[in-house]
Design an enzyme around this catalytic site. Structure first.
Site, mmCIF file in Angstrom:
data_model
loop_
_atom_site.group_PDB
_atom_site.id
_atom_site.type_symbol
_atom_site.label_atom_id
_atom_site.label_comp_id
_atom_site.label_asym_id
_atom_site.label_seq_id
_atom_site.Cartn_x
_atom_site.Cartn_y
_atom_site.Cartn_z
ATOM 1 N N GLU A 150 0.216 -0.726 4.259
ATOM 2 C CA GLU A 150 -0.033 0.259 3.167
ATOM 3 C C GLU A 150 1.759 0.115 1.859
ATOM 4 O OE1 GLU A 150 -1.084 4.405 4.523
ATOM 5 O OE2 GLU A 150 0.474 4.578 4.734
ATOM 6 N N GLU A 181 -7.275 3.135 9.267
ATOM 7 C CA GLU A 181 -6.234 4.442 9.580
ATOM 8 C C GLU A 181 -7.440 5.174 8.940
ATOM 9 O OE1 GLU A 181 -2.628 5.508 8.599
ATOM 10 O OE2 GLU A 181 -1.370 3.730 8.833
#
Length: 581
Positions: free
Chosen positions: A158, A234
């Site tokens: 991320e 995710e």
């Protein structure tokens, strides 16, 4: 014929299309005796792949000291997955977030002069390289192209939510390639344009992370990556808890069921989490939003598989959705697991922290306080002790640079408790005589794992203590990592209302999973047969700590509570049901 994986318009394994249906299991959050059980249940839900982070801080807790055995045996975890016919997605360090202490970074990085994390900084990247010299060669034989189960590796994590240093991302990729990685790389980011732009790497497949509106999020991802496979790396099917939030977080199922079906109609998914597990020891992370928000010990996550591996309604509903896209395999669950209630335990022995301090720690003497990291310590507590010679009335006592929680004692009596944002409070106190003692017990409640505060995570007292407006000097500092709880001397004295250790024992004719209820105790941590199973706190929401059966033994078992706030009762209970609040 050589094994090959290609990511083009779709994912191809040896020329055949593969739809990845994956679930996250972090091997370091599950006792190894239960790895097979969790993987079998993953396969039985319909998944063909398991995803895991690799946490740097458990593999290199001290610089140059590596651990890849026992509960941290990454290779064994991958081998079990392959035995069960599962593919593996690896998301290796350096940074993993994961609501894990310091986002997976080892605490000793904070002692390096000139270091800046998560960017093209030589001090930092030199540390990463030395770690990769150990980690990557271990992964290489497990690549799919070498006959192993690992399909792809993630670059960072991320990153578009943190920075925009492309040189850094490419440096990580180059390090892995130079050490033998030949399978595809992947990145994962939020679906905001700037996150995907800043977190992407040229010629690397981009995936996205989100928890709802699957079809809309895939549209956003597709607008950036074009004619490439769409994957949610995710799929947030639950959420985590932090201390003091009120109630355990439970996420609605209907929206997730629809999002899952929409995504599987168009692409690939990884459940985050399939099985959350537990933040054993001091390994919970924290967020920061005006104040520190430390995560609870349980990482149940409201996932399809509960903290102790129970199949939930969410599991069964997701299994129904997956069955529309692939045949659900018949899987035998081969690990016998039971829940046990061992009843109420009476305290056997007690010892005060101050009384057994010399058996637990050797003090370091300095004029000014040193941080936990400067003392060579990663986690736990530090006791700062000094003599005050400024008269009986101390008008103010202010801690500069204190993290994360301070308990102040004057002449052995508790006079204040301060959390991170309250350290500069000037509350004073009165000594018994013109000269007296000041003790400050500092707790590291979990380093921040996400956001810009990640570099500001030194613990203990990092600057100094002002007494009546000026710096007070001359400190004895007692490191208390509590790595060897056998050093507590229960023959020492105990005084009610002060930090103390409490010993309980019980006999188990048969071992099983159980849940420890410590109602009546204030705040602290628990050791079961020497193993730190995590923190408790009356602030909630979590009310019981999970004790996996493999941590117990047939015969006599020992539980030791360390309580910091001076709140205690005479009993604890071992129950057969959890209570997450």
């Amino acid at each position: 014929m050589e094994n090959r994986i290609e990511i083009k318009d779709e994912i191809y394994v040896n020329g055949e299309k593969l739809q990845i249906i994956s679930g996250s299991i972090h091997y370091f959050r599950v006792v190894p005796e239960y790895w097979r059980d969790r993987l079998e249940k993953l396969k039985a839900m319909g998944c063909n792949t398991v995803e895991t982070y690799v946490a740097w801080n458990v593999h290199e807790p001290y610089e140059g000291e590596f651990h890849f055995e026992g509960e941290y045996d990454l290779c064994r975890f991958m081998e079990l997955a392959q035995e069960l016919g599962l593919y593996v997605i690896l998301r290796p360090s350096p940074y993993i977030c994961a609501e894990w202490e310091f986002g997976g970074f080892p605490a000793w990085l904070l002692t390096k002069p000139g270091i800046r994390l998560r960017c093209n900084n030589k001090v930092y990247l030199d540390c990463v390289e030395r770690y990769y010299d150990k980690l990557i060669p271990m992964i290489v034989p497990y690549q799919f192209t070498k006959g192993g189960p690992v399909l792809m590796l993630q670059i960072e994590n991320e990153y578009g939510s943190y920075g925009n240093d492309k040189e850094y991302l490419n440096a990580l990729k180059t390090m892995m390639v130079e050490r033998g990685i030949e399978i595809p790389f992947v990145t994962s980011d939020g679906t905001d344009d700037h996150m995907l732009a800043d977190g992407g790497v040229e010629d690397v497949w981009q995936t996205a992370n989100f928890g709802s509106k699957g079809s809309e999020r895939f549209d956003e991802l597709e607008s950036v990556i074009g004619n490439q496979p769409l994957m949610c790396m995710e799929f947030w099917d639950g959420w985590f808890d932090h201390w003091g939030q009120g109630e355990h977080k439970v996420v609605g199922l209907e929206d997730h069921r629809k999002s899952l079906e929409d995504m599987l109609n168009r692409g690939h998914v990884n459940f985050y989490m399939f099985h959350g597990g537990t933040n054993f020891g001091f390994m919970n992370g924290s967020n920061y939003d005006g104040k520190l928000l430390p995560d609870v010990t349980s990482y149940d996550y409201d996932a399809p598989l509960s903290e102790d591996g129970q199949i939930t309604e969410k599991y069964l509903e997701f299994q129904k959705v997956i069955s529309k896209f692939r045949e659900i395999p018949e899987v035998e669950f081969t690990t016998p697991i039971t829940r046990k209630s061992y009843g109420t335990l009476q305290v056997q022995e007690k010892a005060g922290l101050f009384d057994t301090l010399d058996t637990l720690s050797t003090p370091v003497r300095e004029a000014m306080p040193l941080s936990m990291e400067e003392l060579g310590q990663n986690y736990g507590y530090v006791l700062y002790r000094s003599t005050i010679t400024r008269g009986k009335e101390i008008r103010s006592c202010e801690i500069r640079g204190g993290a994360d929680r301070a308990i102040l004692f004057a002449d052995g009596k508790q006079v204040d408790i301060r959390n991170d944002y309250e350290m500069d409070r000037t509350t004073g106190f009165e000594l018994e005589n013109e000269q007296g003692n000041l003790d400050i017990l500092m707790e590291n409640m979990g380093r921040v794992n996400y956001g810009p505060e990640i570099e500001l995570q030194k613990k203990g007292i990092t600057h100094g203590v002002l007494v009546n407006g000026t710096f007070h000097m001359g400190w004895d500092m007692y490191p208390l990592p509590l790595e060897d709880i056998s050093k507590v001397d229960f023959a020492r004295d105990y005084e009610e209302g002060l930090p103390a250790f409490y010993k309980f024992t019980f006999d188990a004719g048969e071992t099983g999973d159980t849940f420890l209820d410590v109602t009546g105790f204030g705040k602290g941590c628990v050791f079961v047969n020497g193993k730190n199973i995590g923190r408790f706190w009356e602030a909630g929401p979590q009310r019981r700590l999970y004790i996996p059966g493999p941590l117990l033994r047939e015969g006599t078992n020992e539980i030791i509570l360390f309580e910091t706030d001076g709140k205690s009762v005479e009993t604890i209970c071992l129950m057969d049901t959890p209570d997450l609040g």
